[in-house]
Scaffold this motif. Sequence first.
Motif, short mmCIF file in Angstrom:
data_model
loop_
_atom_site.label_atom_id
_atom_site.label_comp_id
_atom_site.label_asym_id
_atom_site.label_seq_id
_atom_site.Cartn_x
_atom_site.Cartn_y
_atom_site.Cartn_z
N GLU A 344 -16.12 14.77 4.81
CA GLU A 344 -14.73 14.48 5.21
C GLU A 344 -13.76 15.29 4.58
O GLU A 344 -12.81 15.72 5.12
N TYR A 345 -13.76 15.38 3.12
CA TYR A 345 -12.81 15.89 2.51
C TYR A 345 -13.07 17.52 2.51
O TYR A 345 -12.06 18.27 2.58
N ALA A 346 -14.28 17.96 2.61
CA ALA A 346 -14.48 19.52 2.51
C ALA A 346 -13.87 20.07 3.90
O ALA A 346 -13.41 21.06 4.05
N GLU A 347 -14.17 19.09 4.76
CA GLU A 347 -13.64 19.91 6.04
C GLU A 347 -12.53 19.95 6.32
O GLU A 347 -11.61 20.62 7.16
N LEU A 348 -11.31 19.61 5.28
CA LEU A 348 -10.08 19.54 5.32
C LEU A 348 -9.35 20.67 4.74
O LEU A 348 -8.31 20.81 4.58
N LEU A 349 -10.22 21.41 3.95
CA LEU A 349 -10.11 22.63 3.11
C LEU A 349 -10.34 23.89 3.81
O LEU A 349 -11.28 23.95 4.79
N ASP A 350 -9.38 24.86 3.39
CA ASP A 350 -9.64 26.23 4.00
C ASP A 350 -10.65 26.79 3.08
O ASP A 350 -11.31 26.19 2.32
N ALA A 351 -11.07 27.95 3.53
CA ALA A 351 -12.10 28.66 3.21
C ALA A 351 -12.05 28.73 1.45
O ALA A 351 -13.16 28.49 1.07
N ASP A 352 -11.01 29.42 1.11
CA ASP A 352 -10.98 29.71 -0.37
C ASP A 352 -10.85 28.19 -1.04
O ASP A 352 -11.80 28.24 -2.08
N ALA A 353 -10.54 27.20 -0.70
CA ALA A 353 -10.25 26.20 -1.45
C ALA A 353 -11.80 25.36 -1.40
O ALA A 353 -12.53 24.75 -2.19
N ARG A 354 -12.38 25.66 -0.24
CA ARG A 354 -13.73 25.02 0.13
C ARG A 354 -14.71 25.79 -0.87
O ARG A 354 -15.68 24.99 -1.23
N ALA A 355 -14.79 26.90 -1.04
CA ALA A 355 -15.36 27.54 -1.90
C ALA A 355 -15.23 26.95 -3.42
O ALA A 355 -16.41 26.89 -4.14
N ALA A 356 -14.02 26.94 -3.83
CA ALA A 356 -13.97 26.21 -5.04
C ALA A 356 -14.30 24.76 -5.21
O ALA A 356 -15.06 24.34 -6.43
N PHE A 357 -14.28 24.22 -4.12
CA PHE A 357 -14.77 22.62 -4.13
C PHE A 357 -16.13 22.82 -4.31
O PHE A 357 -16.49 21.99 -5.14
N GLU A 358 -16.78 23.30 -3.51
CA GLU A 358 -18.38 23.35 -3.49
C GLU A 358 -18.86 23.91 -5.11
O GLU A 358 -19.68 23.18 -5.49
N GLY A 359 -18.13 24.61 -5.52
CA GLY A 359 -18.45 25.14 -6.97
C GLY A 359 -18.29 24.01 -7.84
O GLY A 359 -19.15 23.86 -8.90
N LYS A 360 -17.06 23.43 -8.07
CA LYS A 360 -16.71 22.58 -8.96
C LYS A 360 -17.42 21.17 -8.73
O LYS A 360 -17.94 20.46 -9.56
N LEU A 361 -17.80 20.85 -7.51
CA LEU A 361 -18.44 19.49 -7.19
C LEU A 361 -19.90 19.95 -7.70
O LEU A 361 -20.77 19.02 -8.22
N GLY A 362 -20.54 20.92 -6.95
CA GLY A 362 -21.91 21.45 -7.69
C GLY A 362 -22.02 21.37 -9.34
O GLY A 362 -23.16 20.68 -9.69
N LEU A 363 -21.14 21.98 -10.01
CA LEU A 363 -21.09 21.76 -11.38
C LEU A 363 -21.19 20.31 -11.71
O LEU A 363 -21.95 19.94 -12.61
N ALA A 364 -20.34 19.49 -11.26
CA ALA A 364 -20.16 18.06 -11.69
C ALA A 364 -21.52 17.45 -11.55
O ALA A 364 -21.90 16.70 -12.49
N ARG A 365 -21.95 17.67 -10.40
CA ARG A 365 -23.39 17.04 -9.93
C ARG A 365 -24.37 17.38 -10.81
O ARG A 365 -25.29 16.62 -11.12
N THR A 366 -24.39 18.49 -11.14
CA THR A 366 -25.54 18.97 -12.04
C THR A 366 -25.46 18.36 -13.57
O THR A 366 -26.34 18.01 -14.09
N VAL A 367 -24.28 18.37 -14.00
CA VAL A 367 -24.08 17.94 -15.19
C VAL A 367 -23.73 16.34 -15.47
O VAL A 367 -24.08 15.97 -16.69
N PHE A 368 -23.56 15.55 -14.57
CA PHE A 368 -23.16 14.17 -14.61
C PHE A 368 -24.17 13.42 -14.87
O PHE A 368 -23.87 12.47 -15.81
N PRO A 369 -25.43 13.53 -14.42
CA PRO A 369 -26.55 12.82 -14.92
C PRO A 369 -26.56 12.42 -16.35
O PRO A 369 -27.09 11.64 -16.81
N TYR A 370 -26.29 13.48 -17.00
CA TYR A 370 -26.34 13.43 -18.59
C TYR A 370 -25.45 12.06 -19.09
O TYR A 370 -25.72 11.60 -20.10
#
Length: 602
Positions: A344-370
């Motif tokens: 829902e939040y991803a759909e509200l972002l433009d292309a540049d912001a969406r790319a940044a969103f996916e990168g930052k969320l991907g990193l957060a999900r990778t490292v968060f289990p620790y």
Amino acid sequence: MTAHAKFPSPYDLKTPVGAEGWEKLYPYYLQFQNSLRDKEDGKFWFCDSQHWPSPFKPFDAVTVEFAVKCLGQYNTRHYLIPPANGVEYRIHNGYCYMSPVAVAPELIGGRVPHFMERAGYYFQNWDRLLANWDKKVRANIADLEALNFEPLPEAVPLEWITGGVGLDNTYALMETYDRAIQLLYKTWQYHFEFLNLGYAAYLDFFSFMKGQFPTIPDQAIAKMVQGVEVDLFRPDDELKKLAKLAVKLGVADALKSGSVDEALAAVGRAPNGAEWLKAWKEAQDPWFNFTSGNGFYSTDKYWIEHLDIPLGYIRDYVVRVQRGEDIDRPTEAIARERDRITSEYAELLDADARAAFEGKLGLARTVFPYVENHNFYIEHWSMSVFWRKMRELGAIFRDAGFWKDADDLFYLNRQEVRDALFDYGNGWAVGAPAIGPTYWPPEIERRKTILAALATTPPQPALNNPPDVITEPFTIMLWGITTESIGRWLDGAANTTKLSGMAASPGIVEGRARVVRSADELGQIEQGEILVAPVTAPSWAPIFGKINAIVTDIGGMMSHAAIVCREYGLPAVTGTGRASSSIKNGQMLRVNGSTGEVTILS
């Protein structure tokens, strides 16, 4: 917040009656020094009752020393996190107070390239470095397990004479103690190797989302990284598997009989009993190296040494399985909610912001289990072995007449234990009585009296003048110390029917309050109650199936309690400041984990 309101200065706080002389229990560097009053009174300190909710025995203070020192080194010297150095810490009237050390604004920019290079390397090589971490920590635990303390013999072994060893048994004894302390120090070095980066990645994503959506609830951001499978949940999962297996094999009723030994004997006599006992034994290593506390105190009870604790939880689960209840965590529902909010939040972002969103969320999900995973390997498993080894050493002193109980060792600080070891070896070497058996028993009794007196007075939640606005992100995320929470502390119990805190895990429920001050009281909890506590430990998860919600005095969105509640789908309000002292057992409560409000209905 009242205008110009402030908390007391540590220098003006009275010592509880009977606790006079408490300062001598702890090293000088853990205390507020009179010569530094002007400087120390200029800082805001808060009580970290989330990790250290009761006064320290002298030896137990090693946990705050090693933990907070190592936390600081990774911010300040390893990764050069731009806005945050470490956290100063002091013990006052037996409790731990903290003051985060900010980086001067003009120095932040200069740290950014260093942080990007150093933290960036870890982020880019996360899986490989984490696999290496796992290997290091397991080797460290094995080294701790291999330590062996032996009482001094009547004489040095003859083989040492004929082999020209040239040493006596005291050398190994002192060397083993020093090694134990160094291995503990290494344990805490490893603890923070990844942890601060896990928080940093989440905070980066958090700040990005707040920039894109200024009104987004903190909880919505937290939900985007939920639904993680981590080893911290494995001990509870193992108990659930054992409960289901007991029902399936038809040994559930046998398991309910009497003490641990009686129950296991009854299972052993039952058809299929051997299969269940084998599974019970296999689950223990390593998953029963788990404490009902948080691992920071020598008094913590570990399942592996108190099998009645896990067996009690299994019995509860067995009853629920027999009733046809689903006892598993609602992992699918939590994952669905995570994916819904994310899209829902991803759909509200433009292309540049969406790319940044996916990168930052991907990193957060990778490292968060620790952020949760390390907890099992360090606070639970490593500390389980360390405390056990120290009690083995305490028993040697007990048998040599230095004190009455093996656990009395913890009334000495870690340097005094070294002195006592020399005294023990000295008496043995010269053939005369050691001094310890006459010196330590009355001194330990005196210290017990002091600690009992310290425990009669709850700690001040904070000291000195609070800043106008709390901005330090770790303080907010971990401890739930916000401008609003400080205001609530200062205003006291102005509202007798409503409390506010962090909206830590969503949902609205009503139920009777059960106020719990320590893990020993968990057995009193009844089905459908609302758990109210100064703080909860992640290891309380086995009772989450009984309760309807959790309310705590301290803790932020990223505290262990908040994370575990979200993963178990349990409403939670953390950081209320005073819930456990304002709410009484049996009162009806409404807990709104979506807004952070707790209403006392009766």
